[in-house]
Design an enzyme around this catalytic site. Structure first.
Site, mmCIF file in Angstrom:
data_model
loop_
_atom_site.group_PDB
_atom_site.id
_atom_site.type_symbol
_atom_site.label_atom_id
_atom_site.label_comp_id
_atom_site.label_asym_id
_atom_site.label_seq_id
_atom_site.Cartn_x
_atom_site.Cartn_y
_atom_site.Cartn_z
ATOM 1 N N LYS A 95 0.454 -1.722 -0.008
ATOM 2 C CA LYS A 95 -0.042 0.147 -0.019
ATOM 3 C C LYS A 95 0.974 1.600 -0.383
ATOM 4 C CE LYS A 95 -2.315 -0.734 4.010
ATOM 5 N NZ LYS A 95 -1.235 -1.897 4.174
ATOM 6 N N ARG A 118 10.527 -2.424 11.249
ATOM 7 C CA ARG A 118 9.793 -1.322 12.334
ATOM 8 C C ARG A 118 9.382 -3.165 13.160
ATOM 9 N NH1 ARG A 118 4.540 -0.124 8.428
ATOM 10 N NH2 ARG A 118 3.665 -1.119 9.551
ATOM 11 N N ARG A 135 -0.448 -9.356 13.164
ATOM 12 C CA ARG A 135 -1.485 -7.745 12.208
ATOM 13 C C ARG A 135 -2.575 -8.460 10.738
ATOM 14 N NH1 ARG A 135 3.942 -5.260 10.481
ATOM 15 N NH2 ARG A 135 2.772 -4.580 9.208
HETATM 16 P P1 AP5 Z 1 4.532 -1.732 1.809
HETATM 17 O O1 AP5 Z 1 4.252 -1.279 0.373
HETATM 18 O O2 AP5 Z 1 5.579 -0.736 2.913
HETATM 19 O O3 AP5 Z 1 3.389 -2.612 2.266
HETATM 20 P P2 AP5 Z 1 2.457 -1.828 3.177
HETATM 21 O O4 AP5 Z 1 0.475 -2.904 2.750
HETATM 22 O O5 AP5 Z 1 2.434 -0.458 3.552
HETATM 23 O O6 AP5 Z 1 2.866 -2.658 4.867
HETATM 24 P P3 AP5 Z 1 2.424 -1.744 6.242
HETATM 25 O O7 AP5 Z 1 3.154 -2.562 6.984
HETATM 26 O O8 AP5 Z 1 3.072 -0.349 6.317
HETATM 27 O O9 AP5 Z 1 1.173 -1.795 6.232
HETATM 28 P P4 AP5 Z 1 0.586 -2.246 7.215
HETATM 29 O O10 AP5 Z 1 -1.459 -2.222 6.695
HETATM 30 O O11 AP5 Z 1 0.286 -3.286 8.423
HETATM 31 O O12 AP5 Z 1 0.282 -1.234 8.040
HETATM 32 P P5 AP5 Z 1 0.670 0.694 8.351
HETATM 33 O O13 AP5 Z 1 1.404 1.582 8.576
HETATM 34 O O14 AP5 Z 1 -0.812 1.216 8.066
HETATM 35 O O15 AP5 Z 1 5.581 -2.751 1.118
HETATM 36 C C1 AP5 Z 1 6.157 -3.766 1.725
HETATM 37 C C2 AP5 Z 1 7.402 -4.275 1.980
HETATM 38 O O16 AP5 Z 1 7.361 -5.373 0.223
HETATM 39 C C3 AP5 Z 1 8.370 -3.221 1.640
HETATM 40 O O17 AP5 Z 1 9.414 -3.694 1.639
HETATM 41 C C4 AP5 Z 1 8.318 -3.377 -0.232
HETATM 42 O O18 AP5 Z 1 10.088 -2.646 -0.514
HETATM 43 C C5 AP5 Z 1 7.897 -4.321 -0.653
HETATM 44 N N1 AP5 Z 1 7.427 -4.295 -1.464
HETATM 45 C C6 AP5 Z 1 6.214 -3.382 -1.784
HETATM 46 N N2 AP5 Z 1 5.501 -3.354 -3.320
HETATM 47 C C7 AP5 Z 1 6.391 -4.808 -3.722
HETATM 48 C C8 AP5 Z 1 6.556 -5.572 -4.992
HETATM 49 N N3 AP5 Z 1 4.972 -5.823 -6.136
HETATM 50 N N4 AP5 Z 1 6.903 -6.709 -4.690
HETATM 51 C C9 AP5 Z 1 8.251 -7.342 -4.031
HETATM 52 N N5 AP5 Z 1 8.072 -6.601 -2.899
HETATM 53 C C10 AP5 Z 1 7.343 -5.197 -3.106
HETATM 54 O O19 AP5 Z 1 -0.052 1.025 10.431
HETATM 55 C C11 AP5 Z 1 0.740 -0.081 11.224
HETATM 56 C C12 AP5 Z 1 -0.205 0.297 12.644
HETATM 57 O O20 AP5 Z 1 -0.612 1.873 12.759
HETATM 58 C C13 AP5 Z 1 -1.003 -0.570 12.758
HETATM 59 O O21 AP5 Z 1 -0.968 -1.732 12.800
HETATM 60 C C14 AP5 Z 1 -2.162 -0.374 13.790
HETATM 61 O O22 AP5 Z 1 -1.385 -0.052 14.995
HETATM 62 C C15 AP5 Z 1 -1.895 1.551 13.141
HETATM 63 N N6 AP5 Z 1 -3.296 1.871 12.310
HETATM 64 C C16 AP5 Z 1 -2.279 2.989 11.020
HETATM 65 N N7 AP5 Z 1 -4.004 2.815 10.641
HETATM 66 C C17 AP5 Z 1 -5.084 2.063 11.184
HETATM 67 C C18 AP5 Z 1 -6.222 3.129 11.258
HETATM 68 N N8 AP5 Z 1 -7.032 3.524 10.158
HETATM 69 N N9 AP5 Z 1 -6.728 2.193 12.498
HETATM 70 C C19 AP5 Z 1 -6.547 2.247 13.116
HETATM 71 N N10 AP5 Z 1 -5.064 2.160 13.574
HETATM 72 C C20 AP5 Z 1 -4.092 2.133 12.400
HETATM 73 MG MG MG Z 2 2.553 1.090 4.664
#
Ligand code: AP5
Ligand code: MG
Length: 211
Positions: free
Chosen positions: A13, A155, A166
Site C-alpha cells: 500500500k 519496523r 496484524r
Molecule cells: P509496503 O508498501 O511497505 O506495504 P504496506 O502495505 O504499506 O505494509 P504496511 O506494513 O505499512 O501495512 P500495515 O497496514 O500493516 O501498516 P500501517 O503502517 O498502515 O511494502 C512492504 C514491503 O514489500 C517493502 O519492503 C516493499 O519494498 C516491498 N514491496 C512492495 N511492493 C512490492 C512488489 N510489488 N514486489 C515485491 N516487493 C514489494 O499501520 C501500522 C499500524 O498503525 C497498525 O497496525 C495500527 O496499529 C496503526 N494504524 C494505522 N492505520 C490505522 C487505522 N486506520 N486505524 C487504526 N490503527 C491504524
Molecule cells: Mg504502509
C-alpha cells in the site's frame, strides 16, 4: 480524485500510494506514517497510539478518526487525496463517508491490493527503512546499496509474531471493508503480485487515471 487503498499488511500500500498519489497529483495520507511520526516525536497522539501499534492492534477509532478529519481539513486535501491504511474497519469507513458528505464531496474509488499471506510475510520480513530518508527498501526485491548500513532499521511491528497478529486483525476487522465498498459500487480489486511498476499500471488502468 479521492481514493482509499485497502489491503493486508505488506501488500504494498505504502509503495503504491507514493507513486499513484504523485501520478494523480493528490496528497498521500498514510495513517501508519502519521502515527509513527508521532510515536517518534513523543507527542500526546504518539503516546496514545504506541502500545496498540507495538501489539499489532488497531489504534482506537476515536483517536484515528479525529486525526484523519484534521488531516483532510487541510488545504492540500480539498481537491483530492489518497488514503493509505484508512479506513481500517467499517466504522471508520462510515465516519469517512460522513466527513466527505459534510464537505459535499464523494469518495471515487476504493482500491484493494490482493496478495496472499505467504507473499506479504515475505515482503514484511525483508522490509527495511532508511532512518535518514524514510525510503522503504526490501532486502531481496528492492535492495539498499549497503544492506548492513546503520541507517537501515526494521519496523518494530515487523517481528514475525506481530505480523501474524496484524494479519489476523486484517482478516477480522479490515477485510469486511471490501464488501462495504463493493456494495457502494466503488471497489476495484488489483492483483498485487508482480513488479512494483506492473502493479502501479494495473491500478492506474483500473481507476481510469489519465495517461
Ligand atoms: P509496503 O508498501 O511497505 O506495504 P504496506 O502495505 O504499506 O505494509 P504496511 O506494513 O505499512 O501495512 P500495515 O497496514 O500493516 O501498516 P500501517 O503502517 O498502515 O511494502 C512492504 C514491503 O514489500 C517493502 O519492503 C516493499 O519494498 C516491498 N514491496 C512492495 N511492493 C512490492 C512488489 N510489488 N514486489 C515485491 N516487493 C514489494 O499501520 C501500522 C499500524 O498503525 C497498525 O497496525 C495500527 O496499529 C496503526 N494504524 C494505522 N492505520 C490505522 C487505522 N486506520 N486505524 C487504526 N490503527 C491504524
Ligand atoms: Mg504502509
Amino acid at each position: 480524485m479521492r481514493l482509499v487503498l485497502v489491503g493486508p499488511p505488506g501488500a504494498g500500500k505504502g509503495t503504491q500510494a507514493e507513486i499513484i498519489a504523485a501520478r494523480l497529483g493528490v496528497p498521500k495520507i498514510s495513517t501508519g506514517d502519521i502515527f509513527r511520526a508521532n510515536v517518534d516525536g513523543g507527542t500526546p497522539l504518539g503516546l496514545k497510539a504506541k502500545e496498540y501499534m507495538e501489539a499489532g492492534e488497531l489504534v482506537p477509532d476515536e483517536v484515528t478518526n479525529e486525526m484523519v478529519a484534521d488531516r483532510l481539513a487541510q488545504d492540500d486535501a480539498k481537491d483530492g487525496f489518497l488514503l493509505d491504511g484508512y479506513p481500517r474497519n467499517t466504522e471508520q469507513a462510515k465516519v469517512l463517508d460522513g466527513i466527505l458528505t459534510e464537505a459535499g464531496v464523494i469518495l471515487d474509488v476504493a482500491v484493494e491490493l490482493v496478495a496472499s499471506d505467504e507473499e506479504v510475510v515475505r515482503r514484511l520480513s525483508g522490509r527495511r527503512v532508511s532512518k535518514s530518508t524514510g525510503k522503504v527498501y526490501h532486502l531481496e526485491f528492492d535492495p539498499p546499496a549497503d544492506p548492513d548500513s546503520d541507517d537501515l532499521y526494521q519496523r518494530s511491528d515487523d517481528k514475525p509474531e506481530t505480523v501474524k497478529h496484524r494479519l489476523e486483525v486484517y482478516a477480522e476487522q479490515t477485510a469486511p471493508l471490501v464488501g462495504y465498498y463493493e456494495q457502494q459500487g466503488k471497489l476495484v480489486e488489483i492483483d498485487a503480485i508482480g513488479e512494483v511498476a506492473e502493479v502501479t499500471e494495473r491500478a492506474l488502468a483500473a481507476i481510469g487515471a489519465p495517461e
